[in-house]
Write an enzyme that holds these catalytic residues in place. Sequence first.
Site, PDB file in Angstrom:
ATOM      1  N   ASP A  68      -8.429  -4.596   2.597  1.00 57.65           N
ATOM      2  CA  ASP A  68      -9.682  -4.740   1.939  1.00 57.65           C
ATOM      3  C   ASP A  68      -9.712  -4.679   0.523  1.00 57.65           C
ATOM      4  OD1 ASP A  68      -9.161  -1.946   2.393  1.00 57.65           O
ATOM      5  OD2 ASP A  68     -11.218  -1.216   1.789  1.00 57.65           O
ATOM      6  N   GLU A 133      -9.789   1.343   2.703  1.00 61.54           N
ATOM      7  CA  GLU A 133      -9.435   2.098   1.407  1.00 61.54           C
ATOM      8  C   GLU A 133     -10.522   2.007   0.149  1.00 61.54           C
ATOM      9  OE1 GLU A 133      -7.533   3.769  -2.157  1.00 61.54           O
ATOM     10  OE2 GLU A 133      -8.472   1.532  -1.970  1.00 61.54           O
TER      11      GLU A 133
HETATM   12 ZN   LIG Z   1      -6.029  -0.326  -3.897  1.00 59.94          ZN
END
Ligand SMILES: [Zn+2]
Length: 375
Positions: A68, A133
């Site tokens: 992501d 994340e």
């Molecule tokens: Zn990163």
Amino acid sequence: MDKTLDLTKQLIACPSVTPRDAGCQELMIARLEPLGFKVERLRFGEVDNFWAVRGAGKPLLAFAGHTDVVPSGPREAWASDPFQPEVRDGHLYGRGAADMKSSLAAFITAIEDFVAAHPKHQGAIALLITSDEEGPSVDGTAKVVEWLTQRGIKMDYCLVGEPSCVHRLGDTLKHGRRGSLSGKLRIQGKQGHVAYPQLALNPIHASLPALAELAVTEWDQGNADFPKTSLQISNVHAGTGAENVIPGHMDLWFNFRHSTAVTSDELKQRLEHTLRRHGVKYDLNWTGQGKPFLTRGTTLIDAVRAATTDALGVTPELSTGGGTSDGRFIAPTGTEVVELGPCNATIHQVNECVAVDDLDKLRRVYLGVLTRILR
Ligand SMILES: [Zn+2]
């Protein structure tokens, strides 16, 4: 064409704005399965993750990362489309070029080369890949680590591909990260007319002495591994929009970045003690917390340093600076965690980029780590 550059471009072309994966993980899996990796697709909530492993026994060396990316911001601020990779002046541009699709591509191409040269390597190679994340980080690495723990799988070594370098590729590796502790504070007052302050309680005035003290408090001196702990107030809001009304409350958001010289519980107690000592009335929500971690074992640190020195002629400095990373979920299982990835000068910015030459260099560094640990 450089195969790491080619795969990085394919990954950038997937618009994987957190928590979406947008096809990145299937691109990676399509390269891993022919090498004999066993892949477990692990979807938790809205988040795609996977765990892939080749080989068995010890040591288990994992590469960890995220597909992501943060949103691009306004398209017109970019010189080229953030999701159409473009090479200009020796740099590859696109959202995720540095954070961290180039590392994901270099993981794959390094593993391809290593497996071709050492099909019967020792131990096991694994990848732990998430698409959560940059977001809340709840259904990503933390859940995969739980899943692994339930199955008795423990990584011995984990190399996280976060962009760790400052001026040139290879100059910095992270062997730990500071802790993070966030809170939302509401200072209670009593609304009233500014002409009759005796009938009201101004929450701004009531809290300023305590806030001034908090802003200059030395929470610790840091230690050999970590810089000093810092508190930052990030948002303040009070007021009704009228200039003749004392507001009834004031809201503040704040965040600590802390060393291992102090615990999050101590920080909580000391902050609340200061508020109470100044007689401030408040409600406080502790909204988020990430533990600091520090890798004390030296096997992986030594392997990464030696691989970097060999491949690039640069020996990385050890650092615990910068933001948090998913390493914090992996290190508590006893895994040696090290982060090494591209230069971070443009991450989360418009016109994010990575030097084209660094892509193949990164592959060589990761290949060197594999060779040192699993050959
Ligand atoms: Zn990163």
